[in-house]
Write a protein that holds these residues in place. Structure first.
Motif, PDB file in Angstrom:
ATOM      1  N   THR A 275       0.851  -1.334  -0.257  1.00 52.74           N
ATOM      2  CA  THR A 275       0.286   0.258  -0.038  1.00 52.74           C
ATOM      3  C   THR A 275       1.016   1.071  -0.061  1.00 52.74           C
ATOM      4  OG1 THR A 275      -1.832  -1.568   1.110  1.00 52.74           O
ATOM      5  CG2 THR A 275      -1.820   1.295   1.273  1.00 52.74           C
ATOM      6  N   LEU A 276       2.182   1.239   0.390  1.00 49.26           N
ATOM      7  CA  LEU A 276       2.847   2.604   1.155  1.00 49.26           C
ATOM      8  C   LEU A 276       3.703   2.899  -0.369  1.00 49.26           C
ATOM      9  CD1 LEU A 276       3.621   3.753   3.655  1.00 49.26           C
ATOM     10  CD2 LEU A 276       5.248   2.580   4.564  1.00 49.26           C
ATOM     11  N   LEU A 277       4.101   1.682  -1.026  1.00 53.75           N
ATOM     12  CA  LEU A 277       4.984   2.142  -1.943  1.00 53.75           C
ATOM     13  C   LEU A 277       3.933   2.448  -3.502  1.00 53.75           C
ATOM     14  CD1 LEU A 277       7.933   1.309  -3.320  1.00 53.75           C
ATOM     15  CD2 LEU A 277       7.158  -0.558  -3.970  1.00 53.75           C
ATOM     16  N   ASN A 278       4.255   3.374  -4.665  1.00 54.92           N
ATOM     17  CA  ASN A 278       3.860   3.773  -5.188  1.00 54.92           C
ATOM     18  C   ASN A 278       4.564   3.425  -6.316  1.00 54.92           C
ATOM     19  OD1 ASN A 278       2.853   5.386  -7.126  1.00 54.92           O
ATOM     20  ND2 ASN A 278       4.005   7.843  -6.364  1.00 54.92           N
TER      21      ASN A 278
ATOM     22  N   ASP B   4      13.873   0.144   1.673  1.00 51.61           N
ATOM     23  CA  ASP B   4      14.866   0.873   1.029  1.00 51.61           C
ATOM     24  C   ASP B   4      15.112   1.457   0.130  1.00 51.61           C
ATOM     25  OD1 ASP B   4      16.627  -0.969   2.856  1.00 51.61           O
ATOM     26  OD2 ASP B   4      17.201  -2.346   1.469  1.00 51.61           O
ATOM     27  N   LEU B   5      14.126   1.377  -1.338  1.00 50.62           N
ATOM     28  CA  LEU B   5      13.603   1.735  -2.307  1.00 50.62           C
ATOM     29  C   LEU B   5      13.645   3.376  -1.836  1.00 50.62           C
ATOM     30  CD1 LEU B   5      12.656  -0.643  -5.100  1.00 50.62           C
ATOM     31  CD2 LEU B   5      14.568   0.581  -5.469  1.00 50.62           C
ATOM     32  N   MET B   6      12.100   3.147  -0.992  1.00 47.82           N
ATOM     33  CA  MET B   6      11.192   4.524  -0.008  1.00 47.82           C
ATOM     34  C   MET B   6      12.450   5.496   0.386  1.00 47.82           C
ATOM     35  SD  MET B   6       7.715   3.022   0.174  1.00 47.82           S
ATOM     36  CE  MET B   6       8.237   1.720   1.177  1.00 47.82           C
ATOM     37  N   LEU B   7      13.757   5.072   1.072  1.00 50.03           N
ATOM     38  CA  LEU B   7      14.419   6.000   1.568  1.00 50.03           C
ATOM     39  C   LEU B   7      15.514   6.554   0.696  1.00 50.03           C
ATOM     40  CD1 LEU B   7      15.631   3.575   4.373  1.00 50.03           C
ATOM     41  CD2 LEU B   7      14.371   5.564   4.563  1.00 50.03           C
ATOM     42  N   GLN B   8      15.722   6.080  -0.990  1.00 51.76           N
ATOM     43  CA  GLN B   8      16.347   6.473  -1.623  1.00 51.76           C
ATOM     44  C   GLN B   8      15.928   7.431  -2.145  1.00 51.76           C
ATOM     45  OE1 GLN B   8      17.754   3.825  -4.024  1.00 51.76           O
ATOM     46  NE2 GLN B   8      19.253   2.160  -2.538  1.00 51.76           N
ATOM     47  N   HIS B   9      14.535   6.929  -2.968  1.00 48.54           N
ATOM     48  CA  HIS B   9      13.745   7.815  -3.682  1.00 48.54           C
ATOM     49  C   HIS B   9      12.118   8.336  -2.966  1.00 48.54           C
ATOM     50  CE1 HIS B   9      16.315   6.836  -7.093  1.00 48.54           C
ATOM     51  NE2 HIS B   9      16.540   5.535  -6.439  1.00 48.54           N
ATOM     52  N   THR B  10      11.772   9.049  -2.089  1.00 41.31           N
ATOM     53  CA  THR B  10      10.761   9.554  -1.455  1.00 41.31           C
ATOM     54  C   THR B  10      10.004   9.332  -1.948  1.00 41.31           C
ATOM     55  OG1 THR B  10      11.357  11.607  -1.202  1.00 41.31           O
ATOM     56  CG2 THR B  10      12.305  10.218   0.761  1.00 41.31           C
ATOM     57  N   SER B  11       9.679  10.067  -3.347  1.00 39.00           N
ATOM     58  CA  SER B  11       8.762  10.069  -3.967  1.00 39.00           C
ATOM     59  C   SER B  11       8.179   8.437  -4.210  1.00 39.00           C
ATOM     60  CB  SER B  11       8.644  10.618  -5.611  1.00 39.00           C
ATOM     61  OG  SER B  11       9.712  11.976  -5.371  1.00 39.00           O
ATOM     62  N   LEU B  12       9.044   7.364  -4.364  1.00 37.89           N
ATOM     63  CA  LEU B  12       8.321   6.037  -4.353  1.00 37.89           C
ATOM     64  C   LEU B  12       6.206   6.120  -2.664  1.00 37.89           C
ATOM     65  CD1 LEU B  12      11.241   4.226  -4.650  1.00 37.89           C
ATOM     66  CD2 LEU B  12       9.012   4.499  -6.925  1.00 37.89           C
ATOM     67  N   ILE B  13       7.397   6.595  -2.058  1.00 41.26           N
ATOM     68  CA  ILE B  13       5.958   6.445  -0.894  1.00 41.26           C
ATOM     69  C   ILE B  13       4.646   7.111  -1.395  1.00 41.26           C
ATOM     70  CG2 ILE B  13       5.453   7.374   1.769  1.00 41.26           C
ATOM     71  CD1 ILE B  13       8.388   7.902   1.493  1.00 41.26           C
ATOM     72  N   LYS B  14       3.481   6.273  -1.269  1.00 40.15           N
ATOM     73  CA  LYS B  14       2.568   6.858  -1.868  1.00 40.15           C
ATOM     74  C   LYS B  14       2.201   8.110  -0.652  1.00 40.15           C
ATOM     75  CE  LYS B  14      -0.482   4.747  -3.329  1.00 40.15           C
ATOM     76  NZ  LYS B  14      -1.791   3.757  -3.194  1.00 40.15           N
ATOM     77  N   ARG B  15       1.465   9.322  -1.740  1.00 38.56           N
ATOM     78  CA  ARG B  15       1.088  10.359  -0.999  1.00 38.56           C
ATOM     79  C   ARG B  15      -0.248  10.884  -0.663  1.00 38.56           C
ATOM     80  NH1 ARG B  15       5.300  11.537  -4.231  1.00 38.56           N
ATOM     81  NH2 ARG B  15       3.664  12.201  -5.030  1.00 38.56           N
ATOM     82  N   PRO B  16      -0.812  11.031   1.161  1.00 38.84           N
ATOM     83  CA  PRO B  16      -0.200  11.992   1.680  1.00 38.84           C
ATOM     84  C   PRO B  16      -0.299  10.470   2.802  1.00 38.84           C
ATOM     85  CG  PRO B  16      -2.540  12.364   1.913  1.00 38.84           C
ATOM     86  CD  PRO B  16      -1.871  11.916   0.428  1.00 38.84           C
ATOM     87  N   VAL B  17       0.379  10.376   3.845  1.00 41.38           N
ATOM     88  CA  VAL B  17       0.685   9.523   4.864  1.00 41.38           C
ATOM     89  C   VAL B  17      -0.199  10.664   5.610  1.00 41.38           C
ATOM     90  CG1 VAL B  17       1.515   7.613   6.414  1.00 41.38           C
ATOM     91  CG2 VAL B  17       1.915   7.800   3.827  1.00 41.38           C
TER      92      VAL B  17
END
Length: 117
Positions: free
Chosen positions: A54-57, A81-94
């Motif tokens: 759900t979190l990974l965009n 790890d990917l979301m830490l490297q590329h915060t744009s990969l975190i689905k928004r908003p949380v």
């Protein structure tokens, strides 16, 4: 109730969220991924609460631009790890309430009314 929104200020979903919270008189603090980043402990807590899937965009341009090796075999650890490297990969908003007792991902007015009003 303490509410913290995580996202990017120019994201349309984040703008809708902030407008909705303001219209409903709900106070919140905003965490800008671009300026403040994201940390592993927070991403792990969210993954536990709502699932890393759900979190990974996967729908955004950042994910599409990843090389095929990065996209292959994604599991919880690799997604974080990917979301830490590329915060744009975190689905928004949380949206997180009271130190993580509730985590909402993506703007869904009906779900938000039940959870926050």
């Amino acid at each position: 109730m303490t509410i913290r929104i995580y996202g990017i200020p120019n994201c349309d979903s984040v703008k809708k969220t902030r407008k909705w919270l303001d219209a409903n008189g709900i106070a919140y603090a905003f965490h800008d991924y671009k300026k403040e980043g994201a940390d592993r402990a927070t991403l792990e807590r969210w993954a536990d609460a709502c699932g890393w899937e759900t979190l990974l965009n996967r729908r955004g341009t950042t994910f599409r631009k990843l090389d095929e090796d990065a996209k292959a075999g994604i599991d919880r650890a690799k997604a974080i790890d990917l979301m830490l490297q590329h915060t744009s990969l975190i689905k928004r908003p949380v949206v997180e309430t009271d130190e993580g007792d509730r985590v909402l991902v993506g703007f869904a007015e009906g779900e938000w009314k039940d959870a926050l009003c």
